[in-house]
Design an enzyme around this catalytic site. Structure first.
Site, PDB file in Angstrom:
ATOM      1  N   SER A 188       0.884  -1.064  -0.154  1.00  8.61           N
ATOM      2  CA  SER A 188      -0.213  -0.011  -0.494  1.00  8.61           C
ATOM      3  C   SER A 188       0.939   1.213   0.094  1.00  8.61           C
ATOM      4  CB  SER A 188      -1.049   0.152   1.413  1.00  8.61           C
ATOM      5  OG  SER A 188      -0.220  -0.011   2.399  1.00  8.61           O
ATOM      6  N   GLY A 189       1.716   1.158  -0.458  1.00  8.41           N
ATOM      7  CA  GLY A 189       2.165   2.845  -1.420  1.00  8.41           C
ATOM      8  C   GLY A 189       1.703   3.735  -2.083  1.00  8.41           C
ATOM      9  N   ALA A 227       2.472   3.052  -5.447  1.00  9.24           N
ATOM     10  CA  ALA A 227       2.119   2.241  -6.353  1.00  9.24           C
ATOM     11  C   ALA A 227       0.573   1.144  -6.011  1.00  9.24           C
ATOM     12  CB  ALA A 227       3.498   1.062  -6.799  1.00  9.24           C
ATOM     13  N   GLY A 248      10.048  15.158  -4.217  1.00  8.81           N
ATOM     14  CA  GLY A 248       8.478  15.577  -5.248  1.00  8.81           C
ATOM     15  C   GLY A 248       8.844  14.743  -6.280  1.00  8.81           C
ATOM     16  N   GLU A 299      16.018  19.069  -9.501  1.00  9.96           N
ATOM     17  CA  GLU A 299      16.705  18.276  -8.047  1.00  9.96           C
ATOM     18  C   GLU A 299      17.755  17.797  -9.099  1.00  9.96           C
ATOM     19  OE1 GLU A 299      14.270  16.238  -4.931  1.00  9.96           O
ATOM     20  OE2 GLU A 299      14.350  15.649  -7.163  1.00  9.96           O
ATOM     21  N   HIS A 338      21.869   7.053  -0.817  1.00 12.48           N
ATOM     22  CA  HIS A 338      21.696   8.766  -0.955  1.00 12.48           C
ATOM     23  C   HIS A 338      22.120   9.141  -0.917  1.00 12.48           C
ATOM     24  CE1 HIS A 338      19.252  12.490  -0.905  1.00 12.48           C
ATOM     25  NE2 HIS A 338      18.299  12.260  -1.428  1.00 12.48           N
ATOM     26  N   ARG A 394      23.496  11.281  -8.692  1.00 15.95           N
ATOM     27  CA  ARG A 394      23.218  11.136  -7.123  1.00 15.95           C
ATOM     28  C   ARG A 394      24.445  10.026  -7.221  1.00 15.95           C
ATOM     29  NH1 ARG A 394      17.709   9.190  -5.275  1.00 15.95           N
ATOM     30  NH2 ARG A 394      17.308  11.814  -5.235  1.00 15.95           N
ATOM     31  N   HIS A 413      18.840   3.920  -0.742  1.00 13.03           N
ATOM     32  CA  HIS A 413      18.032   4.540  -0.401  1.00 13.03           C
ATOM     33  C   HIS A 413      17.201   4.076  -1.524  1.00 13.03           C
ATOM     34  CE1 HIS A 413      15.483   8.338  -0.894  1.00 13.03           C
ATOM     35  NE2 HIS A 413      15.759   8.646  -2.024  1.00 13.03           N
ATOM     36  N   GLU A 466       8.595  -0.030  -7.127  1.00 11.96           N
ATOM     37  CA  GLU A 466      10.517   0.315  -6.870  1.00 11.96           C
ATOM     38  C   GLU A 466      10.348  -1.366  -6.347  1.00 11.96           C
ATOM     39  OE1 GLU A 466      11.437   2.413  -3.342  1.00 11.96           O
ATOM     40  OE2 GLU A 466      13.605   1.045  -3.333  1.00 11.96           O
ATOM     41  N   ARG A 499      19.262   5.799 -10.746  1.00 14.51           N
ATOM     42  CA  ARG A 499      17.845   6.483 -10.876  1.00 14.51           C
ATOM     43  C   ARG A 499      17.636   8.127 -10.940  1.00 14.51           C
ATOM     44  NH1 ARG A 499      13.730   8.522  -6.833  1.00 14.51           N
ATOM     45  NH2 ARG A 499      14.532   7.697  -5.819  1.00 14.51           N
TER      46      ARG A 499
HETATM   47  P1  FAD Z   1       6.202   1.217  -1.296  1.00 12.78           P
HETATM   48  O1  FAD Z   1       5.743   2.772  -0.912  1.00 12.78           O
HETATM   49  O2  FAD Z   1       7.612   1.180  -0.161  1.00 12.78           O
HETATM   50  O3  FAD Z   1       5.368   0.508  -0.589  1.00 12.78           O
HETATM   51  C1  FAD Z   1       5.764  -1.057  -0.644  1.00 12.78           C
HETATM   52  C2  FAD Z   1       3.820  -1.260   0.523  1.00 12.78           C
HETATM   53  O4  FAD Z   1       3.903  -2.714   0.358  1.00 12.78           O
HETATM   54  C3  FAD Z   1       4.343  -1.366   1.754  1.00 12.78           C
HETATM   55  O5  FAD Z   1       2.573  -0.739   2.351  1.00 12.78           O
HETATM   56  C4  FAD Z   1       4.838  -2.089   2.835  1.00 12.78           C
HETATM   57  O6  FAD Z   1       3.900  -2.175   3.633  1.00 12.78           O
HETATM   58  C5  FAD Z   1       3.741  -3.324   2.247  1.00 12.78           C
HETATM   59  N1  FAD Z   1       4.655  -4.716   1.783  1.00 12.78           N
HETATM   60  C6  FAD Z   1       6.261  -4.826   1.361  1.00 12.78           C
HETATM   61  N2  FAD Z   1       6.435  -6.511   1.705  1.00 12.78           N
HETATM   62  C7  FAD Z   1       5.051  -7.111   2.010  1.00 12.78           C
HETATM   63  C8  FAD Z   1       4.172  -8.379   2.064  1.00 12.78           C
HETATM   64  N3  FAD Z   1       5.338  -9.146   2.340  1.00 12.78           N
HETATM   65  N4  FAD Z   1       3.189  -8.685   2.202  1.00 12.78           N
HETATM   66  C9  FAD Z   1       2.714  -7.107   2.458  1.00 12.78           C
HETATM   67  N5  FAD Z   1       3.016  -6.263   1.544  1.00 12.78           N
HETATM   68  C10 FAD Z   1       3.840  -6.184   1.557  1.00 12.78           C
HETATM   69  N6  FAD Z   1      10.535   9.286  -4.757  1.00 12.78           N
HETATM   70  C11 FAD Z   1      10.777  10.329  -5.221  1.00 12.78           C
HETATM   71  O7  FAD Z   1      10.380   9.857  -6.878  1.00 12.78           O
HETATM   72  N7  FAD Z   1      10.879  11.646  -4.725  1.00 12.78           N
HETATM   73  C12 FAD Z   1      10.805  11.526  -3.943  1.00 12.78           C
HETATM   74  O8  FAD Z   1      10.831  13.125  -3.386  1.00 12.78           O
HETATM   75  C13 FAD Z   1      11.259  10.311  -3.027  1.00 12.78           C
HETATM   76  N8  FAD Z   1      11.932  10.904  -1.746  1.00 12.78           N
HETATM   77  C14 FAD Z   1      11.953   9.525  -1.151  1.00 12.78           C
HETATM   78  C15 FAD Z   1      12.443   9.768   0.579  1.00 12.78           C
HETATM   79  C16 FAD Z   1      12.735   8.880   1.706  1.00 12.78           C
HETATM   80  C17 FAD Z   1      12.558   8.741   3.057  1.00 12.78           C
HETATM   81  C18 FAD Z   1      12.190   7.714   0.783  1.00 12.78           C
HETATM   82  C19 FAD Z   1      12.643   6.017   1.392  1.00 12.78           C
HETATM   83  C20 FAD Z   1      12.156   7.305  -0.516  1.00 12.78           C
HETATM   84  C21 FAD Z   1      12.049   8.639  -1.472  1.00 12.78           C
HETATM   85  N9  FAD Z   1      11.647   8.365  -2.886  1.00 12.78           N
HETATM   86  C22 FAD Z   1      11.515   8.820  -3.598  1.00 12.78           C
HETATM   87  C23 FAD Z   1      11.408   6.574  -3.228  1.00 12.78           C
HETATM   88  C24 FAD Z   1       9.729   6.466  -3.209  1.00 12.78           C
HETATM   89  O9  FAD Z   1       9.635   7.352  -2.028  1.00 12.78           O
HETATM   90  C25 FAD Z   1       9.578   5.100  -2.779  1.00 12.78           C
HETATM   91  O10 FAD Z   1      10.864   4.573  -4.504  1.00 12.78           O
HETATM   92  C26 FAD Z   1       8.440   4.976  -3.677  1.00 12.78           C
HETATM   93  O11 FAD Z   1       7.670   5.599  -2.574  1.00 12.78           O
HETATM   94  C27 FAD Z   1       7.805   3.151  -3.663  1.00 12.78           C
HETATM   95  O12 FAD Z   1       6.627   3.160  -3.770  1.00 12.78           O
HETATM   96  P2  FAD Z   1       6.006   1.865  -3.908  1.00 12.78           P
HETATM   97  O13 FAD Z   1       4.861   1.798  -3.798  1.00 12.78           O
HETATM   98  O14 FAD Z   1       6.544   1.236  -4.820  1.00 12.78           O
HETATM   99  O15 FAD Z   1       7.142   1.134  -2.211  1.00 12.78           O
HETATM  100  C1  SIN Z   2      15.015  13.639  -2.186  1.00  9.04           C
HETATM  101  O1  SIN Z   2      14.693  13.851  -1.884  1.00  9.04           O
HETATM  102  O2  SIN Z   2      16.464  14.027  -2.134  1.00  9.04           O
HETATM  103  C2  SIN Z   2      14.917  12.341  -2.264  1.00  9.04           C
HETATM  104  C3  SIN Z   2      13.991  12.727  -4.183  1.00  9.04           C
HETATM  105  C4  SIN Z   2      14.199  11.209  -4.851  1.00  9.04           C
HETATM  106  O3  SIN Z   2      14.611  10.206  -3.903  1.00  9.04           O
HETATM  107  O4  SIN Z   2      13.698  11.372  -5.754  1.00  9.04           O
END
Ligand code: FAD
Ligand code: SIN
Length: 538
Positions: free
Chosen positions: A13-14, A16, A53, A120, A237, A284, A345, A369, A380
């Site tokens: 529940s990220g 995506a 962002g 950025e 990062h 990066r 990161h 991701e 990236r």
């Molecule tokens: P996630 O958001 O990580 O969600 C994964 C989900 O899967 C979670 O809900 C987790 O609980 C669930 N899950 C995992 N394994 C299981 C399982 N076995 N069973 C059930 N559920 C499970 N990217 C940008 O583009 N811009 C930014 O500014 C940026 N800043 C960032 C800052 C930080 C501090 C971090 C850590 C990352 C940042 N990123 C940024 C990267 C970006 O946030 C992530 O790559 C992106 O949000 C990933 O989204 P996702 O939905 O793929 O996964």
């Molecule tokens: C950051 O805000 O530096 C993170 C941005 C990213 O991971 O894309």
């Protein structure tokens, strides 16, 4: 054990997973319903902590174009980005952002109500949308969570882990899930399982990723037999706050450098011009290696970020969370240097998919991701991840619209015998000290498979991880979520180290000190369980 059927199951529940749920519910015929499962509370994810962002190549931004974004992404990707993927994602940016606005996401605007764009590293123009100043992920996540909670056609299981994908005859037919609160298992049959499980940052001692980023999707897909791609590419990062507080390190967004902050040593001497003419705004991987080299040379644990050259009022408005977090640690960013150091990161490697989210296994999809679409290549570009999450969730929903989602009804023998391994009451498991095993693994990955690697360090990592594995006597059934996560972390670490050993060159974020050159031939590494060792394919 309980058995259920759903037309589609989303795991994670990220951003995506949430956006995919909303789009699929809107567009796809779901006779058996839609289930979203997440191992923590809805909304807990890497996404929630995104700061800088989301790339928005918006039609109204006349200084930008998809051609420019494509070029920047490919340059940062160190030769491994796929042109068609980059083009597709860039060209869909405007539409998905407008769709996010309809779902109630708000991006920061100026006094004339125009969208604000920031810059950025390695972006040639200002094209990054942000929300809540430096709380972009939280703001998007909150808006999407609200819509998911309000939608009665989306069933949500929280505190539930996916522990095994159920595959037979080369088709994914379902998923076994485990509720950490009730300790109960449930088998779910579904013609479409979407992994949106995020990244792997927790494999490393220093990471910006929260506790849940344990590489579960990677392990699930690998065990199911899916093709995995470019697993050696971990992004570090450059600037995490170099103060330990809990399971991860707080990020100091690249956008702070985008607004003019400089990297320096403890005496205020700037050093980036020694490493790259783009200085603080170099890609990066380059900035990370420069900082790490300075730390090693001077035998210190961090360098500093000097944001005092930015107007104090602007700093407070643009970076409210960073200002507050630093203040809580006794650092006034308008007047003091911020201690920073690199941290794991983002994961460029992952489950190989096409733009529809399809993996190599029928019925199994991956987005966000967890997937490797070919957008990011070896490194990236900042803020491209959130864009990829949303565009790929959208395109997976578009694809599911075009196929018939018929739930596989029959339980076949191979799946039944796999399920028996989890429910066998005769298997008695002894309690293990998971926090200390986890800490050991994170130290190994940081020290031997981190920012700089070579054959000797990687072989050391391999030996040490295998030794740790022998202290964790679990093949299938585990006692808790922590144990399932650790099982996945061990496997993900082995896959990363093996892939890093196989790539005998330096490219993007993969830096081999024993093979410092980049080969002319540019190839993806692919690995499957059947083959056992990485195989390099064009
Ligand atoms: P996630 O958001 O990580 O969600 C994964 C989900 O899967 C979670 O809900 C987790 O609980 C669930 N899950 C995992 N394994 C299981 C399982 N076995 N069973 C059930 N559920 C499970 N990217 C940008 O583009 N811009 C930014 O500014 C940026 N800043 C960032 C800052 C930080 C501090 C971090 C850590 C990352 C940042 N990123 C940024 C990267 C970006 O946030 C992530 O790559 C992106 O949000 C990933 O989204 P996702 O939905 O793929 O996964
Ligand atoms: C950051 O805000 O530096 C993170 C941005 C990213 O991971 O894309």
């Amino acid at each position: 054990m309980k058995y259920s059927n759903y037309s589609t199951v989303i795991i994670g529940s990220g951003i995506a997973g949430l956006y995919a749920a909303l789009k699929i519910e809107q567009q796809v015929n779901l006779p058996d319903g839609l289930l979203l499962i997440t191992k923590s509370k809805l909304g807990e994810s890497n996404s929630r902590y995104a700061q800088g962002g989301m790339v928005g190549v918006m039609k109204e931004n006349k200084s930008d174009s998809t051609a420019s974004h494509i070029s920047d992404t490919i340059k940062a990707g160190a030769g491994l980005s796929e042109f068609n993927t980059v083009k597709y994602i860039s060209e869909h940016s405007d539409a998905v952002i407008k769709d996010l606005l309809k779902f109630g996401v708000e991006f920061d605007r100026d006094e004339n109500n125009n969208l604000c764009f920031t810059k950025e590293a390695a972006h040639s123009v200002r094209r990054i949308l942000h929300s809540g100043g430096d709380a972009t992920g939280k703001m998007i996540e909150q808006a999407l969570c609200k819509k998911v909670r309000e939608n009665e056609n989306i069933e949500v299981y929280e505190e539930t882990d996916a522990v095994e994908l159920l595959v037979s005859s080369d088709r994914c037919k379902g998923v076994l899930i485990f509720n950490d609160e009730t300790q109960e298992y449930e088998t779910i049959y579904s013609p479409a399982i979407i992994l949106a499980t995020g990244g792997i940052g927790q494999l490393y001692k220093y990471t910006t990723n929260p506790a849940g980023a344990t590489g579960d999707g990677l392990a699930l897909a690998y065990n199911a037999g899916a093709v995995m791609q470019d697993l050696e590419f971990v992004q570090f990062h450059p600037t995490a706050l170099a103060i330990d507080c809990g399971e991860n390190r707080f990020l100091i967004s690249e956008a702070v450098r985008g607004e003019g902050a400089k990297l320096c040593d403890g005496d205020g001497v700037e050093f980036m011009s020694k490493y790259d003419e783009r200085k603080e705004l170099a890609p990066r991987d380059i900035v990370t290696r420069a900082i790490f080299s300075e730390m090693k040379k001077n035998n210190v644990d961090n360098v500093y970020l000097n944001a005092t050259c930015i107007d104090a009022k602007k700093l407070a408005k643009r970076f409210p969370n960073i200002s507050q977090k630093c203040m809580e640690n006794g650092i006034d960013i308008a007047h003091d240097f911020i201690p920073v150091a690199p941290a794991a990161h983002y994961y460029m490697g992952g489950i190989k998919t096409n733009l529809k989210g399809e993996t190599s296994i029928e019925g199994l999809y991956a987005i966000g991701e967890a997937a490797s679409t070919g957008l990011h290549g070896g490194n990236r570009l900042a803020s491209n991840s959130l864009l990829e999450c949303v565009v790929c969730a959208y395109s997976a929903a578009e694809y599911l619209k075009s196929i018939e989602l018929k739930t596989p009804k029959q339980i076949d023998e191979s799946i039944k015998s796999l399920l028996d391994k989890y429910t066998d009451e005769d298997v008695i498991l002894e309690e293990l000290d998971i926090p200390s095993l986890k800490k050991e693994l994170q130290e190994i990955m940081w020290s031997y498979a981190g920012i700089f690697r070579d054959e000797k360090s990687l072989l050391t990592a391999l030996n040490k991880i295998n030794k740790l594995k022998s202290e964790f006597p679990r093949n299938y059934k585990c006692l808790s979520r922590e144990e399932y996560e650790f099982k996945n972390m061990l496997l993900a670490s082995l896959l990363i180290v093996n892939s890093a050993l196989m790539r005998k060159e330096s490219r993007g974020a993969h830096c081999r000190t024993d093979y410092p050159d980049t080969k002319e031939e540019c190839i993806h590494s692919c690995i499957t369980k059947k083959e056992g060792v990485p195989d390099f394919v064009k």
